[in-house]
Design a protein around this motif. Sequence first.
Motif, short mmCIF file in Angstrom:
data_model
loop_
_atom_site.label_atom_id
_atom_site.label_comp_id
_atom_site.label_asym_id
_atom_site.label_seq_id
_atom_site.Cartn_x
_atom_site.Cartn_y
_atom_site.Cartn_z
N GLU A 101 7.22 -11.72 1.27
CA GLU A 101 8.37 -12.25 0.53
C GLU A 101 8.08 -12.30 -0.97
O GLU A 101 8.98 -12.06 -1.78
CB GLU A 101 8.81 -13.62 1.06
CG GLU A 101 7.79 -14.74 0.92
CD GLU A 101 6.70 -14.75 1.98
OE1 GLU A 101 5.79 -15.59 1.86
OE2 GLU A 101 6.72 -13.93 2.92
N LEU A 102 6.85 -12.58 -1.35
CA LEU A 102 6.50 -12.59 -2.77
C LEU A 102 6.39 -11.17 -3.33
O LEU A 102 6.68 -10.94 -4.50
CB LEU A 102 5.19 -13.35 -3.01
CG LEU A 102 5.27 -14.86 -2.84
CD1 LEU A 102 3.90 -15.49 -3.06
CD2 LEU A 102 6.29 -15.47 -3.77
N GLU A 103 5.98 -10.23 -2.49
CA GLU A 103 5.93 -8.82 -2.92
C GLU A 103 7.32 -8.37 -3.33
O GLU A 103 7.51 -7.80 -4.41
CB GLU A 103 5.40 -7.96 -1.77
CG GLU A 103 5.44 -6.47 -2.08
CD GLU A 103 5.40 -5.63 -0.83
OE1 GLU A 103 4.68 -4.63 -0.83
OE2 GLU A 103 6.11 -5.95 0.15
N ARG A 104 8.30 -8.63 -2.49
CA ARG A 104 9.68 -8.22 -2.80
C ARG A 104 10.21 -8.96 -4.03
O ARG A 104 10.86 -8.36 -4.88
CB ARG A 104 10.58 -8.44 -1.59
CG ARG A 104 10.31 -7.44 -0.46
CD ARG A 104 11.29 -7.57 0.69
NE ARG A 104 11.20 -8.86 1.36
CZ ARG A 104 10.32 -9.17 2.31
NH1 ARG A 104 9.46 -8.27 2.71
NH2 ARG A 104 10.32 -10.36 2.88
N SER A 109 -10.84 -8.59 -2.61
CA SER A 109 -9.66 -8.49 -3.46
C SER A 109 -8.44 -9.19 -2.87
O SER A 109 -7.34 -9.06 -3.40
CB SER A 109 -9.34 -7.02 -3.74
OG SER A 109 -9.02 -6.36 -2.54
N SER A 110 -8.61 -9.90 -1.77
CA SER A 110 -7.51 -10.61 -1.10
C SER A 110 -6.37 -9.65 -0.74
O SER A 110 -5.20 -10.01 -0.79
CB SER A 110 -6.98 -11.75 -1.97
OG SER A 110 -8.00 -12.67 -2.26
N GLU A 111 -6.73 -8.46 -0.37
CA GLU A 111 -5.77 -7.41 -0.04
C GLU A 111 -5.07 -7.71 1.29
O GLU A 111 -5.71 -7.89 2.31
CB GLU A 111 -6.52 -6.09 0.05
CG GLU A 111 -5.76 -4.92 0.53
CD GLU A 111 -6.71 -3.76 0.77
OE1 GLU A 111 -6.86 -3.35 1.93
OE2 GLU A 111 -7.33 -3.30 -0.21
N LEU A 112 -3.74 -7.77 1.23
CA LEU A 112 -2.94 -7.97 2.44
C LEU A 112 -2.43 -6.66 3.02
O LEU A 112 -2.06 -6.60 4.19
CB LEU A 112 -1.76 -8.90 2.15
CG LEU A 112 -2.13 -10.32 1.71
CD1 LEU A 112 -0.88 -11.13 1.43
CD2 LEU A 112 -2.99 -11.00 2.76
N ARG A 113 -2.34 -5.64 2.18
CA ARG A 113 -1.82 -4.35 2.65
C ARG A 113 -2.34 -3.25 1.74
O ARG A 113 -2.70 -3.48 0.60
CB ARG A 113 -0.29 -4.34 2.67
CG ARG A 113 0.36 -4.24 1.29
CD ARG A 113 1.85 -4.44 1.28
NE ARG A 113 2.28 -5.75 1.69
CZ ARG A 113 2.19 -6.86 0.94
NH1 ARG A 113 1.66 -6.79 -0.26
NH2 ARG A 113 2.63 -8.00 1.39
#
Length: 151
Positions: free
Chosen positions: A15-18, A52-56
């Motif tokens: 939701e924050l990405e969008r 890097s706290s990468e989610l995707r």
Amino acid sequence: DLFTWFDVIYSLPDELERAAVWDMRRVLRPGGRLLNNVAAMPSLHGSHSILSSELRRYTRSGLRRLLEGDGFEVERITYTNFSTLPLTASVRMAQRLIGGHQESAAEITLPAAPINAVLSGLLLAESIALKVTDMPAGSSLLCLARKPGIS
């Protein structure tokens, strides 16, 4: 005129990405450009991803869909770090084979000078090639997009 965002958006929840993409477009003037760099190729998720706290990680089509879905016009999108991809992929595979991904300072340690010189040379050659062509794969994606309107 220009909004740059390097290695940030992939660490935001969906939701924050969008919302971030919408906000990037909001702050740009009509015709303004977005230069965005993200982690690429989901198969390359590894120990570095934890640091890097990468989610995707994105594919070319996935990043294009995200940006165009919020009104950007993608002008160029290319993978980068193609020249070091075999090494990166090998390290990620080895991490899986020895028991998964874990936080490790080795992921951000500078290699010995001779190795670093070779890697730097590979990336320099790639940067020259990127002036005339896109890379077919790589551990990152670099995208230039434009907000529609007056240029």
